[in-house]
Structures are given as structure tokens and as C-alpha cells.
Scaffold this active site. Structure first.
Site: not given
Length: 171
Positions: A60, A129
């Protein structure tokens, strides 16, 4: 990838796998502008940490924990609310890949993780996601608000699977 997708790719190399997957798919409304489609189709310099024929995993860009990874399907799916009962195997594979990347990065306590999805309209990217975060016990207050148990816009993978099994949809 289906035989039809393979045929199209041979004759239309400009068409991404993600766009191909959207053809005839009711739950997909992605575009070439989708950043996760671009990552999944190797159109960025994002480092792919794990991948298979259906999923990719990467870090991320705004980590909420020491270890914060995203697992995304290569095929564009808008968000967890578009999942239905037939999506259970996909969600289970996403969770398995999330656990695999944590293990690969030597996260020793797999009981101290948060794995889940943001509920729309709180998804920063409108492409399904899974967040895999560890250690959950060391997340700061801001991360707790975004990914913690009290967050109203974060749903755990276990809850998504439970809802898919009982209702056939995520509410």
C-alpha cells in the site's frame, strides 16, 4: 483467461487483460484509468510481490501498519458490495494470498492482523482490494479509525465471507 480473451489479445494487443475481463461482465465497470487495473496489467513501476493467474499483491502506498499489503483481482470488480455468493472462492484466495505475503515478510503472529475491505463510498480506489495489515496491535489512532474494529467503513474478510454464505451479498 478464456480462449476468447486469448484470441482477442492476439488480434488486439492494445486491449488490456482487465478490459477483456470486463467484456460481458456485469460486475465490472473499470476503465483504463483505474490505477489497480494498470498495476495488475504491469503498466506501472509498482513492485508486484506475489501474483497468480487471478490476483496480484503489492505494498500500500499509504501504509497503515508496519506491514500493509493490497491483494487485488486482475479482473476489475468494483468493490466488495458487488460480490455475490459465487465470489466466495475469490475472496478466500485473496485472504490466502494476504496471509502468504505476511508470512513471506516474517510476520510471526498471524493472530495480530487485520484483513478486510473498505465499504463504498469509502474506497479510495473503486477496484476491489483486500487490505492485509500487521501488526494490528501497533496501528496508530488514524490507522485504527480506517482499519480497526470500530471503523464503520472497514469490513473484515471474515464478515464478507459470512455475509456471502448467508445472504449471497455483502450488505
Amino acid at each position: 483467461m478464456t480462449q476468447i480473451h486469448s484470441q482477442v489479445l492476439k488480434t488486439r494487443p492494445d486491449v488490456s487483460v482487465c478490459r477483456l475481463s470486463m467484456m460481458g461482465s456485469q460486475d465490472a465497470s473499470g476503465s483504463e484509468d483505474c490505477p489497480f487495473c494498470q498495476i495488475a496489467n504491469n503498466q506501472t513501476d509498482t513492485e508486484i510481490l506475489l501474483s497468480d493467474e487471478e490476483l496480484v499483491c503489492f505494498r500500500d502506498v499509504k501504509p497503515g501498519a508496519t506491514h500493509h499489503y493490497l491483494v487485488v483481482p486482475i479482473r476489475h470488480i468494483d468493490n466488495c458490495k458487488t460480490l455475490q455468493g459465487g465470489s466466495i472462492p475469490l475472496v478466500e484466495r485473496m485472504e490466502k494470498m494476504g496471509r502468504s505475503i505476511l508470512e513471506k515478510n516474517k510476520v510471526s503472529n498471524l493472530d495480530d492482523v487485520r484483513m478486510g475491505f473498505h465499504l463504498p463510498p469509502f474506497s479510495s480506489v473503486p477496484h476491489l482490494h483486500l487490505h492485509a495489515l500487521a501488526p494490528a496491535s501497533k496501528m496508530n489512532l488514524k490507522s485504527q479509525l480506517h482499519y480497526g474494529p470500530q471503523s464503520h467503513w472497514f469490513i473484515t474478510v471474515d464478515k464478507v465471507l459470512s455475509q456471502l454464505r448467508t445472504r449471497g451479498k455483502v450488505k
